[in-house]
Write a protein that holds these residues in place. Sequence first.
Motif, PDB file in Angstrom:
ATOM      1  N   ILE A   5       0.854  -1.185   0.000  1.00  0.00           N
ATOM      2  CA  ILE A   5       0.000   0.000   0.000  1.00  0.00           C
ATOM      3  C   ILE A   5       0.893   1.239   0.000  1.00  0.00           C
ATOM      4  O   ILE A   5       1.924   1.278   0.685  1.00  0.00           O
ATOM      5  CB  ILE A   5      -1.015   0.012   1.182  1.00  0.00           C
ATOM      6  CG1 ILE A   5      -1.966   1.206   1.044  1.00  0.00           C
ATOM      7  CG2 ILE A   5      -0.329   0.011   2.531  1.00  0.00           C
ATOM      8  CD1 ILE A   5      -3.176   1.146   1.978  1.00  0.00           C
ATOM      9  N   ASP A   6       0.490   2.226  -0.803  1.00  0.00           N
ATOM     10  CA  ASP A   6       1.267   3.458  -0.959  1.00  0.00           C
ATOM     11  C   ASP A   6       0.591   4.541  -0.124  1.00  0.00           C
ATOM     12  O   ASP A   6      -0.238   5.301  -0.626  1.00  0.00           O
ATOM     13  CB  ASP A   6       1.263   3.831  -2.459  1.00  0.00           C
ATOM     14  CG  ASP A   6       2.306   4.876  -2.818  1.00  0.00           C
ATOM     15  OD1 ASP A   6       3.325   4.976  -2.106  1.00  0.00           O
ATOM     16  OD2 ASP A   6       2.115   5.580  -3.828  1.00  0.00           O
ATOM     17  N   THR A   7       0.923   4.576   1.151  1.00  0.00           N
ATOM     18  CA  THR A   7       0.296   5.551   2.056  1.00  0.00           C
ATOM     19  C   THR A   7       1.092   5.627   3.354  1.00  0.00           C
ATOM     20  O   THR A   7       1.856   4.719   3.673  1.00  0.00           O
ATOM     21  CB  THR A   7      -1.160   5.135   2.395  1.00  0.00           C
ATOM     22  OG1 THR A   7      -1.801   6.183   3.123  1.00  0.00           O
ATOM     23  CG2 THR A   7      -1.233   3.880   3.239  1.00  0.00           C
ATOM     24  N   THR A  27       6.113   4.694   1.576  1.00  0.00           N
ATOM     25  CA  THR A  27       5.745   6.064   1.934  1.00  0.00           C
ATOM     26  C   THR A  27       6.637   6.991   1.115  1.00  0.00           C
ATOM     27  O   THR A  27       7.596   6.543   0.485  1.00  0.00           O
ATOM     28  CB  THR A  27       5.972   6.342   3.432  1.00  0.00           C
ATOM     29  OG1 THR A  27       7.380   6.315   3.702  1.00  0.00           O
ATOM     30  CG2 THR A  27       5.271   5.325   4.316  1.00  0.00           C
ATOM     31  N   ASN A  28       6.299   8.252   1.103  1.00  0.00           N
ATOM     32  CA  ASN A  28       7.192   9.265   0.521  1.00  0.00           C
ATOM     33  C   ASN A  28       6.971  10.553   1.302  1.00  0.00           C
ATOM     34  O   ASN A  28       6.009  10.640   2.092  1.00  0.00           O
ATOM     35  CB  ASN A  28       6.961   9.407  -1.001  1.00  0.00           C
ATOM     36  CG  ASN A  28       5.582   9.933  -1.352  1.00  0.00           C
ATOM     37  OD1 ASN A  28       5.038  10.802  -0.678  1.00  0.00           O
ATOM     38  ND2 ASN A  28       4.996   9.409  -2.421  1.00  0.00           N
ATOM     39  N   PRO A  29       7.824  11.560   1.137  1.00  0.00           N
ATOM     40  CA  PRO A  29       7.691  12.778   1.952  1.00  0.00           C
ATOM     41  C   PRO A  29       6.330  13.457   1.790  1.00  0.00           C
ATOM     42  O   PRO A  29       5.808  14.033   2.755  1.00  0.00           O
ATOM     43  CB  PRO A  29       8.828  13.667   1.446  1.00  0.00           C
ATOM     44  CG  PRO A  29       9.858  12.706   0.949  1.00  0.00           C
ATOM     45  CD  PRO A  29       9.080  11.575   0.338  1.00  0.00           C
ATOM     46  N   GLY A 131       1.875   6.430 -13.370  1.00  0.00           N
ATOM     47  CA  GLY A 131       0.869   7.495 -13.497  1.00  0.00           C
ATOM     48  C   GLY A 131       1.453   8.830 -13.911  1.00  0.00           C
ATOM     49  O   GLY A 131       0.876   9.557 -14.720  1.00  0.00           O
ATOM     50  N   ARG A 132       2.629   9.150 -13.368  1.00  0.00           N
ATOM     51  CA  ARG A 132       3.212  10.457 -13.698  1.00  0.00           C
ATOM     52  C   ARG A 132       3.692  10.508 -15.144  1.00  0.00           C
ATOM     53  O   ARG A 132       3.805  11.586 -15.733  1.00  0.00           O
ATOM     54  CB  ARG A 132       4.349  10.804 -12.728  1.00  0.00           C
ATOM     55  CG  ARG A 132       3.830  11.081 -11.340  1.00  0.00           C
ATOM     56  CD  ARG A 132       4.844  11.731 -10.430  1.00  0.00           C
ATOM     57  NE  ARG A 132       4.419  11.600  -9.044  1.00  0.00           N
ATOM     58  CZ  ARG A 132       5.056  12.116  -8.017  1.00  0.00           C
ATOM     59  NH1 ARG A 132       6.161  12.814  -8.210  1.00  0.00           N
ATOM     60  NH2 ARG A 132       4.606  11.939  -6.785  1.00  0.00           N
ATOM     61  N   LEU A 133       3.994   9.338 -15.730  1.00  0.00           N
ATOM     62  CA  LEU A 133       4.323   9.305 -17.167  1.00  0.00           C
ATOM     63  C   LEU A 133       3.054   9.500 -17.990  1.00  0.00           C
ATOM     64  O   LEU A 133       3.047  10.248 -18.969  1.00  0.00           O
ATOM     65  CB  LEU A 133       5.007   7.988 -17.544  1.00  0.00           C
ATOM     66  CG  LEU A 133       6.507   7.928 -17.260  1.00  0.00           C
ATOM     67  CD1 LEU A 133       7.041   6.503 -17.457  1.00  0.00           C
ATOM     68  CD2 LEU A 133       7.286   8.894 -18.142  1.00  0.00           C
ATOM     69  N   ALA A 163       4.894   1.876  -9.367  1.00  0.00           N
ATOM     70  CA  ALA A 163       4.471   2.950  -8.455  1.00  0.00           C
ATOM     71  C   ALA A 163       3.717   4.018  -9.233  1.00  0.00           C
ATOM     72  O   ALA A 163       3.617   3.950 -10.458  1.00  0.00           O
ATOM     73  CB  ALA A 163       5.686   3.553  -7.763  1.00  0.00           C
ATOM     74  N   SER A 164       3.200   4.986  -8.475  1.00  0.00           N
ATOM     75  CA  SER A 164       2.360   6.032  -9.076  1.00  0.00           C
ATOM     76  C   SER A 164       1.186   5.376  -9.812  1.00  0.00           C
ATOM     77  O   SER A 164       0.881   5.673 -10.951  1.00  0.00           O
ATOM     78  CB  SER A 164       3.195   6.908 -10.025  1.00  0.00           C
ATOM     79  OG  SER A 164       2.462   8.016 -10.486  1.00  0.00           O
ATOM     80  N   ILE A 165       0.549   4.466  -9.084  1.00  0.00           N
ATOM     81  CA  ILE A 165      -0.607   3.720  -9.597  1.00  0.00           C
ATOM     82  C   ILE A 165      -1.847   4.578  -9.360  1.00  0.00           C
ATOM     83  O   ILE A 165      -2.075   5.033  -8.239  1.00  0.00           O
ATOM     84  CB  ILE A 165      -0.743   2.378  -8.832  1.00  0.00           C
ATOM     85  CG1 ILE A 165       0.473   1.473  -9.071  1.00  0.00           C
ATOM     86  CG2 ILE A 165      -2.069   1.690  -9.126  1.00  0.00           C
ATOM     87  CD1 ILE A 165       0.469   0.688 -10.327  1.00  0.00           C
ATOM     88  N   ARG A 166      -2.631   4.793 -10.395  1.00  0.00           N
ATOM     89  CA  ARG A 166      -3.776   5.698 -10.266  1.00  0.00           C
ATOM     90  C   ARG A 166      -5.130   4.993 -10.379  1.00  0.00           C
ATOM     91  O   ARG A 166      -6.145   5.560 -10.022  1.00  0.00           O
ATOM     92  CB  ARG A 166      -3.702   6.779 -11.340  1.00  0.00           C
ATOM     93  CG  ARG A 166      -2.428   7.605 -11.311  1.00  0.00           C
ATOM     94  CD  ARG A 166      -2.476   8.681 -10.245  1.00  0.00           C
ATOM     95  NE  ARG A 166      -1.187   9.341 -10.082  1.00  0.00           N
ATOM     96  CZ  ARG A 166      -0.677  10.214 -10.931  1.00  0.00           C
ATOM     97  NH1 ARG A 166      -1.340  10.540 -12.013  1.00  0.00           N
ATOM     98  NH2 ARG A 166       0.490  10.760 -10.695  1.00  0.00           N
ATOM     99  N   HIS A 167      -5.142   3.786 -10.935  1.00  0.00           N
ATOM    100  CA  HIS A 167      -6.414   3.071 -11.127  1.00  0.00           C
ATOM    101  C   HIS A 167      -6.131   1.575 -11.293  1.00  0.00           C
ATOM    102  O   HIS A 167      -4.971   1.175 -11.533  1.00  0.00           O
ATOM    103  CB  HIS A 167      -7.194   3.633 -12.325  1.00  0.00           C
ATOM    104  CG  HIS A 167      -6.341   3.801 -13.550  1.00  0.00           C
ATOM    105  ND1 HIS A 167      -5.869   2.721 -14.255  1.00  0.00           N
ATOM    106  CD2 HIS A 167      -5.863   4.911 -14.161  1.00  0.00           C
ATOM    107  CE1 HIS A 167      -5.139   3.175 -15.267  1.00  0.00           C
ATOM    108  NE2 HIS A 167      -5.116   4.486 -15.223  1.00  0.00           N
TER     109      HIS A 167
HETATM  110  O1  G3P Z   1       5.157   6.623  -3.664  1.00  0.00           O
HETATM  111  C1  G3P Z   1       5.520   7.051  -4.935  1.00  0.00           C
HETATM  112  C2  G3P Z   1       4.387   7.123  -5.933  1.00  0.00           C
HETATM  113  O2  G3P Z   1       3.597   5.984  -5.844  1.00  0.00           O
HETATM  114  C3  G3P Z   1       3.640   8.423  -5.963  1.00  0.00           C
HETATM  115  O3  G3P Z   1       2.460   8.375  -6.724  1.00  0.00           O
HETATM  116  O4  G3P Z   1       0.330   9.389  -7.468  1.00  0.00           O
HETATM  117  O5  G3P Z   1       2.068  10.841  -6.374  1.00  0.00           O
HETATM  118  O6  G3P Z   1       2.416   9.961  -8.674  1.00  0.00           O
HETATM  119  P1  G3P Z   1       1.780   9.707  -7.343  1.00  0.00           P
END
Ligand code: G3P
Length: 215
Positions: A5-7, A27-29, A131-133, A163-167
């Motif tokens: 889980i990304d949280t 996690t991230n900042p 997602g960011r791409l 990562a950066s999974i949106r759906h």
């Molecule tokens: O934790 C890194 C990444 O999953 C961030 O996702 O949605 O901020 O691009 P997002």
Amino acid sequence: MKIFIDTANIESIKEINSWGILDGVTTNPSLIAKEGIDLRTCVKRISEIVDGPISAEAISMDAEGMVREGRELAEIHDNINVKLPMCVDALKATKILSNEGIEVNMTLIFSPHQALLAAKAGAAFVSPFVGRLDDIGHYGANLLTEIMAIFNNYGYDTEVIAASIRHPVHVFEAAAVGCDIATIPYDVLKKMVSHPKTDEGIERFLADHKRSTKK
Ligand code: G3P
């Protein structure tokens, strides 16, 4: 495929962990800032809930600082790995930390070349940002395919975290190309469970059961 889980939200982590499907946490900042909690307290609490890898991101931008932060974070719990943002200093720090047995998750990966360098430096994980791409008009899932092909060609042990999974489709794309892990936000995990035909089916079974027991 392992599911992280990304949280940094403790309640979300507890709930998803109770489903019996959770293998780790990233996690991230930005996620930490959203919870208004300090990184050390947060990852310590997560380590008391989840028995699996937990990524905690360093904020130093020089190799020396990354190594120092990495050692401090790794001391909190055996399951903690150090997230470093892809750059030359992060490669240098990864070499040092991985030689000490401290796992590194190289984050902000946007090209297969970056992933290759991270693997060579000894990163335990790489985190390509799908997602960011997509956000800038690319097809993010292609990056997963490219990295998996390179890692399979040479047998790198480095695990790929989509990562950066949106759906939910991003999760399917990660699994379809054999990513080791997808790190998924809470709301996307909830969406993965439901299907309107499932809801409709449950409703019909319950209604039929009720009707048949009335007779
Ligand atoms: O934790 C890194 C990444 O999953 C961030 O996702 O949605 O901020 O691009 P997002």
